[in-house]
Write a protein that holds these residues in place. Sequence first.
Motif, short mmCIF file in Angstrom:
data_model
loop_
_atom_site.label_atom_id
_atom_site.label_comp_id
_atom_site.label_asym_id
_atom_site.label_seq_id
_atom_site.Cartn_x
_atom_site.Cartn_y
_atom_site.Cartn_z
N SER A 105 13.07 1.49 30.33
CA SER A 105 12.17 0.63 29.57
C SER A 105 11.30 1.48 28.64
N HIS A 106 10.45 0.81 27.91
CA HIS A 106 9.42 1.46 27.10
C HIS A 106 8.20 0.56 27.21
N GLY A 107 7.21 1.03 27.95
CA GLY A 107 6.03 0.20 28.18
C GLY A 107 6.36 -1.12 28.84
N GLU A 108 7.26 -1.08 29.80
CA GLU A 108 7.73 -2.24 30.56
C GLU A 108 8.59 -3.20 29.75
N VAL A 109 8.98 -2.82 28.55
CA VAL A 109 9.82 -3.66 27.70
C VAL A 109 11.21 -3.05 27.65
N THR A 110 12.23 -3.90 27.68
CA THR A 110 13.61 -3.38 27.63
C THR A 110 14.36 -3.80 26.38
N SER A 111 13.91 -4.84 25.68
CA SER A 111 14.64 -5.31 24.49
C SER A 111 14.27 -4.46 23.27
N ARG A 112 15.20 -4.34 22.36
CA ARG A 112 14.95 -3.61 21.10
C ARG A 112 13.76 -4.23 20.36
N ARG B 187 3.34 21.33 -3.81
CA ARG B 187 4.15 20.60 -4.78
C ARG B 187 4.77 21.54 -5.81
N SER B 188 4.00 22.54 -6.28
CA SER B 188 4.55 23.45 -7.29
C SER B 188 5.68 24.31 -6.73
N GLU B 189 5.69 24.54 -5.42
CA GLU B 189 6.77 25.31 -4.79
C GLU B 189 7.98 24.44 -4.45
N GLY B 190 7.85 23.13 -4.60
CA GLY B 190 8.97 22.23 -4.34
C GLY B 190 9.33 22.10 -2.87
N ILE B 191 8.35 22.27 -1.98
CA ILE B 191 8.61 22.11 -0.56
C ILE B 191 7.97 20.82 -0.06
N GLU B 192 8.41 20.38 1.10
CA GLU B 192 7.92 19.14 1.69
C GLU B 192 6.44 19.23 2.01
N PRO B 193 5.74 18.10 2.00
CA PRO B 193 4.35 18.10 2.46
C PRO B 193 4.29 18.25 3.98
N ILE B 194 3.10 18.52 4.48
CA ILE B 194 2.89 18.45 5.93
C ILE B 194 3.13 17.00 6.31
N THR B 195 3.90 16.80 7.37
CA THR B 195 4.31 15.44 7.71
C THR B 195 4.16 15.18 9.20
N LEU B 196 3.61 14.03 9.51
CA LEU B 196 3.68 13.45 10.85
C LEU B 196 4.57 12.22 10.72
N ALA B 197 5.61 12.17 11.50
CA ALA B 197 6.53 11.03 11.46
C ALA B 197 6.58 10.38 12.83
N ALA B 198 6.28 9.10 12.86
CA ALA B 198 6.53 8.28 14.05
C ALA B 198 7.83 7.56 13.74
N HIS B 199 8.83 7.69 14.61
CA HIS B 199 10.11 7.06 14.31
C HIS B 199 10.79 6.55 15.57
N TYR B 200 11.54 5.49 15.35
CA TYR B 200 12.30 4.86 16.42
C TYR B 200 13.68 4.58 15.84
N GLY B 201 14.56 5.56 16.00
CA GLY B 201 15.92 5.46 15.46
C GLY B 201 16.69 4.32 16.11
N ARG B 202 17.63 3.79 15.39
CA ARG B 202 18.41 2.64 15.85
C ARG B 202 19.03 2.86 17.23
N ASN B 203 19.50 4.05 17.51
CA ASN B 203 20.16 4.31 18.79
C ASN B 203 19.28 5.05 19.78
N PHE B 204 17.97 5.12 19.51
CA PHE B 204 17.05 5.80 20.42
C PHE B 204 16.66 4.86 21.55
N HIS B 205 16.33 5.45 22.69
CA HIS B 205 15.81 4.67 23.82
C HIS B 205 14.38 4.21 23.55
N HIS B 206 13.60 5.05 22.87
CA HIS B 206 12.21 4.74 22.57
C HIS B 206 11.73 5.62 21.40
N PRO B 207 10.54 5.37 20.87
CA PRO B 207 10.05 6.11 19.70
C PRO B 207 9.64 7.55 20.01
#
Length: 184
Positions: free
Chosen positions: A36-43, A104-124
């Motif tokens: 489960s995830h927080g007592e929830v089982t459905s997507r 930005r001038s160096e063409g690199i990614e910004p500092i990033t925090l990503a919260a994600h829940y992929g389609r095939n993941f069990h939880h975020p």
Amino acid sequence: MNSGPESATTTASAGTAALPHVTALLRHFGDLRDGSHGEVTSRRGKENLFLSAVVLLAPYALQALEEVNTHLLNGTGKAEGTGVQRTPDGGVAALWTLSWPEQRSEGIEPITLAAHYGRNFHHPHLRGATVGEWPLNVFSPAQAKAELPTLRAIITADLHNLVFQRDFRIVPATMAAAGSDQRN
């Protein structure tokens, strides 16, 4: 035993309650154990919990990014959040980023925090642009606030890795502290 998203979902010593990162991992491992995830089982239910977690985490994600902006980027950066968006794989994600002129001038990614829940993941999960996965098991304002050290660690590691992609000169505070003779 399923004791709710507010608890650690497993028996632990009384001292564990004072260790939010351990309690978060116990919630994560309990979810894996219980399917489960927080007592929830459905997507759908898990996505609803994810949406709530993003709302709860947003002020802390932006706070941690603004700390870096103030103390390392001399206020030259811009912190932004995307809100929750559908990902190409059918999952959901929210990003909080901090960009600044040198990055930005160096063409690199910004500092990033990503919260994600992929389609095939069990939880975020949480991650950075260059930093791996951390479980995202947040169900209350107190749990969101307890994630602030984790958010800070992800941001710090992400900035460190971005410096590796170029060099220390992308961090304005480093250059200001060193003086102009370091620019050669």
